[in-house]
Design an enzyme around this catalytic site. Structure first.
Site, PDB file in Angstrom:
ATOM      1  N   ILE A  12       0.855  -1.191   0.000  1.00 33.65           N
ATOM      2  CA  ILE A  12       0.000   0.000   0.000  1.00 33.65           C
ATOM      3  C   ILE A  12       0.889   1.238   0.000  1.00 33.65           C
ATOM      4  O   ILE A  12       1.678   1.432   0.914  1.00 33.65           O
ATOM      5  CB  ILE A  12      -0.915   0.013   1.242  1.00 33.65           C
ATOM      6  CG1 ILE A  12      -1.846  -1.201   1.217  1.00 33.65           C
ATOM      7  CG2 ILE A  12      -1.716   1.314   1.309  1.00 33.65           C
ATOM      8  CD1 ILE A  12      -2.700  -1.344   2.453  1.00 33.65           C
ATOM      9  N   HIS A  13       0.738   2.056  -1.033  1.00 33.86           N
ATOM     10  CA  HIS A  13       1.514   3.293  -1.089  1.00 33.86           C
ATOM     11  C   HIS A  13       0.807   4.335  -1.949  1.00 33.86           C
ATOM     12  O   HIS A  13       0.353   4.050  -3.062  1.00 33.86           O
ATOM     13  CB  HIS A  13       2.929   3.043  -1.625  1.00 33.86           C
ATOM     14  CG  HIS A  13       2.958   2.459  -2.991  1.00 33.86           C
ATOM     15  ND1 HIS A  13       3.182   3.211  -4.107  1.00 33.86           N
ATOM     16  CD2 HIS A  13       2.745   1.192  -3.428  1.00 33.86           C
ATOM     17  CE1 HIS A  13       3.132   2.431  -5.178  1.00 33.86           C
ATOM     18  NE2 HIS A  13       2.865   1.207  -4.793  1.00 33.86           N
ATOM     19  N   GLY A  14       0.665   5.507  -1.394  1.00 34.12           N
ATOM     20  CA  GLY A  14       0.223   6.708  -2.065  1.00 34.12           C
ATOM     21  C   GLY A  14      -0.818   6.609  -3.158  1.00 34.12           C
ATOM     22  O   GLY A  14      -1.784   5.869  -3.077  1.00 34.12           O
TER      23      GLY A  14
END
Length: 155
Positions: A12-14
């Site tokens: 999970i990222h940006g």
């Protein structure tokens, strides 16, 4: 209901996850990774990284396969993996996945670059080949607006 399955080694990222969550109207992200399933600190970091209102859970691959057999998924769900090996393990445990999106699998020592954003170990390459042989549609695409690349054409 599983709406979207993705490999991204950053999980999970940006903006990347936010765009996919919005595209598929995702309500829940399930991370399938044995190491993260045992690491409460990492789970908390990933939960904080998720878009507001999105439920985040982490399971070991075999554990999730058993749970999914007896408990239908009712929320709009994204399955998130860090490697093709975990995807293959889940499929071999009986969960049917028709298509897979591959985002980033970063290049580092011991990995062979197959596209600008995807590099694989020999074991990951073999897992991808088995998944393709099983009939899974696998496409490389970082964000929804990017062009899709069929993994079978670059592997």
């Amino acid at each position: 209901m599983i709406k979207f399955c993705r490999i991204d080694d950053r999980l999970i990222h940006g903006q990347v996850v936010t765009t996919w969550v919005n595209t598929y109207k995702i309500e829940q992200i399930i991370i399938l990774n044995d190491k993260i399933a045992r690491d409460k600190t990492q789970q908390n970091i990933l939960k904080m990284s998720a878009p507001q209102g999105i439920n985040v859970r982490a399971f070991g691959v075999k554990e999730f396969a058993k749970i999914a057999q007896n408990n239908p998924i009712t929320r709009q769900t994204m399955l998130l993996f860090s490697t093709s090996i975990d995807v293959l393990e889940l499929v071999e445990s009986g969960l049917k996945i028709e298509s897979l999106n591959v985002g980033g699998m970063r290049f580092q020592e011991g990995r062979t670059r197959i596209t600008k954003t995807v590099a694989v170990t020999p074991a990951e390459k073999m897992a991808f080949e088995k998944l393709i042989d099983l009939g899974m549609m696998i496409e490389i695409q970082m964000v929804p607006n990017d062009e899709k690349i069929k993994l079978s054409e670059v592997l």
